[in-house]
Design a protein around this motif. Structure first.
Motif, mmCIF file in Angstrom:
data_model
loop_
_atom_site.group_PDB
_atom_site.id
_atom_site.type_symbol
_atom_site.label_atom_id
_atom_site.label_comp_id
_atom_site.label_asym_id
_atom_site.label_seq_id
_atom_site.Cartn_x
_atom_site.Cartn_y
_atom_site.Cartn_z
ATOM 1 N N LYS A 67 -80.026 26.702 20.843
ATOM 2 C CA LYS A 67 -78.866 26.154 20.705
ATOM 3 C C LYS A 67 -78.525 25.915 22.226
ATOM 4 N N LEU A 68 -78.772 26.815 23.066
ATOM 5 C CA LEU A 68 -78.646 27.080 24.621
ATOM 6 C C LEU A 68 -79.365 25.859 25.248
ATOM 7 N N PHE A 69 -80.560 25.908 24.842
ATOM 8 C CA PHE A 69 -81.417 24.709 25.578
ATOM 9 C C PHE A 69 -80.943 23.362 25.229
ATOM 10 N N ALA A 70 -80.612 23.212 24.074
ATOM 11 C CA ALA A 70 -80.079 21.882 23.542
ATOM 12 C C ALA A 70 -78.803 21.349 24.207
ATOM 13 N N ALA A 71 -78.214 22.328 24.711
ATOM 14 C CA ALA A 71 -76.732 21.969 25.074
ATOM 15 C C ALA A 71 -77.012 21.961 26.893
ATOM 16 N N LEU A 72 -77.596 22.883 27.272
ATOM 17 C CA LEU A 72 -77.721 22.755 29.063
ATOM 18 C C LEU A 72 -78.866 22.449 29.332
ATOM 19 N N GLY A 76 -86.145 19.231 27.570
ATOM 20 C CA GLY A 76 -86.794 19.970 28.794
ATOM 21 C C GLY A 76 -86.585 19.449 30.252
ATOM 22 N N LYS A 77 -85.239 18.891 30.233
ATOM 23 C CA LYS A 77 -84.906 18.394 31.713
ATOM 24 C C LYS A 77 -84.314 19.517 32.418
ATOM 25 N N PRO A 78 -84.217 19.647 33.932
ATOM 26 C CA PRO A 78 -83.670 20.745 34.331
ATOM 27 C C PRO A 78 -82.312 20.911 34.052
ATOM 28 N N PRO A 79 -81.948 22.174 34.030
ATOM 29 C CA PRO A 79 -80.400 22.327 34.048
ATOM 30 C C PRO A 79 -79.612 21.623 34.951
ATOM 31 N N ALA A 80 -78.260 21.152 34.586
ATOM 32 C CA ALA A 80 -77.371 20.475 35.286
ATOM 33 C C ALA A 80 -76.891 21.537 36.320
ATOM 34 N N ALA A 81 -76.627 21.012 37.442
ATOM 35 C CA ALA A 81 -76.049 21.559 38.567
ATOM 36 C C ALA A 81 -74.760 22.534 38.324
ATOM 37 N N ALA A 82 -74.161 22.200 37.389
ATOM 38 C CA ALA A 82 -72.788 23.064 37.038
ATOM 39 C C ALA A 82 -73.316 24.274 36.170
ATOM 40 N N VAL A 83 -74.568 24.411 35.604
ATOM 41 C CA VAL A 83 -74.718 25.558 34.761
ATOM 42 C C VAL A 83 -74.855 26.744 35.714
ATOM 43 N N ALA A 84 -74.377 27.811 35.311
ATOM 44 C CA ALA A 84 -74.447 29.168 36.261
ATOM 45 C C ALA A 84 -75.746 29.449 36.531
ATOM 46 N N MET A 91 -83.209 30.353 31.712
ATOM 47 C CA MET A 91 -84.019 29.208 30.782
ATOM 48 C C MET A 91 -85.003 28.853 31.620
ATOM 49 N N ASP A 92 -85.259 28.812 32.836
ATOM 50 C CA ASP A 92 -86.475 28.742 33.694
ATOM 51 C C ASP A 92 -87.599 29.702 33.281
ATOM 52 N N LEU A 93 -87.209 30.953 33.080
ATOM 53 C CA LEU A 93 -88.239 31.850 32.625
ATOM 54 C C LEU A 93 -88.698 31.426 31.323
ATOM 55 N N ILE A 94 -87.792 31.265 30.447
ATOM 56 C CA ILE A 94 -88.202 31.076 28.881
ATOM 57 C C ILE A 94 -88.883 29.493 28.830
ATOM 58 N N ALA A 95 -88.632 28.578 29.886
ATOM 59 C CA ALA A 95 -89.179 27.307 29.907
ATOM 60 C C ALA A 95 -90.782 27.588 30.372
#
Length: 305
Positions: A67-72, A76-84, A91-95
């Motif tokens: 659920k976290l990956f689907a939202a943030l 497979g795109k890089p997280p948005a800049a606004a993500v903590a 998420m980088d480590l899990i990816a």
């Protein structure tokens, strides 16, 4: 005693909380060049398939890391800049364990810790797992890393086994550094007392270590007493502490007869990085905004010492 298998719960909301804090803590500790001994008292199997029989049975990852990956981090795109930043690092480590972009593998704490080990600093990882099946799987998974003496695996009670490693041996610079993760299943209610007794002993043996204790938040007196007991032990030892909790709330699709499962957990950190509170104050609201699902949801970050 041996009915609990973490494979049923891999990647759930408790893992998201636990591993986000674990990564943020170790990243900070590893800013110093001196080597560090990492210890996992209840290591489990180490690596889990999110499309395996166990995880599919419970489906808990769907309300957690998936659920976290689907939202943030959609598609497979890089997280948005606004993500903590702490959530981005998590998420980088899990990816990194899922190069195809699809979430098929979830690294447990042993593999999270191994991913962060520094060969040049001669960091060491000590893993304990008593479950007869999981200990075999853990040993096989770790053997594939070909990490040599950097990782030691023991089929042993972690509460007892850590006594041989704390205080830790000095690093090349002469300093003694260690970080411990303690996350038993609490399937047996005596685990609560064993956790507090073990931490009390280790604070006497090695007061400067960083101790990370995961615990479930459930309607059981022992569960409510544990964070209060850990706070008292920290204050008595004059050590700083941090307590972070995440409650995702009741599933609104469940009826009154349905078993709710685990909906909340916490991480208590003794001798936390001084930056950790601010890091979590940025990450936990975002975590809750994605994972929260109904009545009773919330998050807290408290500290003292």
């Amino acid at each position: 005693m041996f009915s609990y298998r973490h494979a049923f719960h891999a990647g759930n909301h408790a893992d998201v909380l636990k591993h986000t804090i674990l990564i943020a803590t170790l990243r900070h500790l590893m800013q110093k060049e001196a080597g560090i001994t990492l210890i996992d008292t209840h290591a489990g199997a180490g690596l889990y398939r999110l499309d395996g029989d166990y995880t599919e049975t419970g489906g808990e990852a769907k309300d957690g890391v998936v659920k976290l990956f689907a939202a943030l981090r959609p598609a497979g795109k890089p997280p948005a800049a606004a993500v903590a930043p702490a959530l981005t690092e998590y998420m980088d480590l899990i990816a990194s364990f899922n190069p195809s972009g699809a979430l098929r593998v979830y690294p447990g704490s042993p593999f999270v810790m191994h991913h962060l080990l520094r060969a040049e600093s001669r960091d060491r990882l000590k893993l304990f797992e008593l479950h007869p099946t999981d200990s075999k799987v853990l040993a096989a998974n770790i053997a594939q890393l070909e990490a040599g003496r950097q990782i030691a695996v023991a089929r042993e009670d972690g509460f007892e086994g850590i006594k041989a490693y704390l205080p830790p041996p000095p690093s090349a610079s002469g300093s003694k550094r260690a970080a411990l993760l303690m996350d038993p299943s609490y399937e047996v209610k005596t685990d609560y007392g064993r956790v507090s007794a073990c931490i009390q002993e280790q604070l006497k043996r090695f007061p400067t270590g960083t101790y990370m204790i995961w615990y479930p938040i459930i309607p059981r007196p022992e569960a409510h007493d544990l964070p209060r007991r850990l706070k008292t032990l920290s204050n008595q030892s004059k050590r700083p502490w941090l307590n972070a909790t995440l409650a995702i709330g009741q599933d609104p699709t469940h009826g009154p007869e349905d078993r709710p499962g685990l909906t909340a957990s916490g991480m208590f950190v003794i001798n936390p990085p001084h930056t950790l509170k601010a890091v979590l104050q940025a990450a936990l609201p975002q975590m809750l905004a994605v994972l929260g699902r109904g009545r009773g949801q919330g998050q807290t970050v408290d500290s003292g010492g």
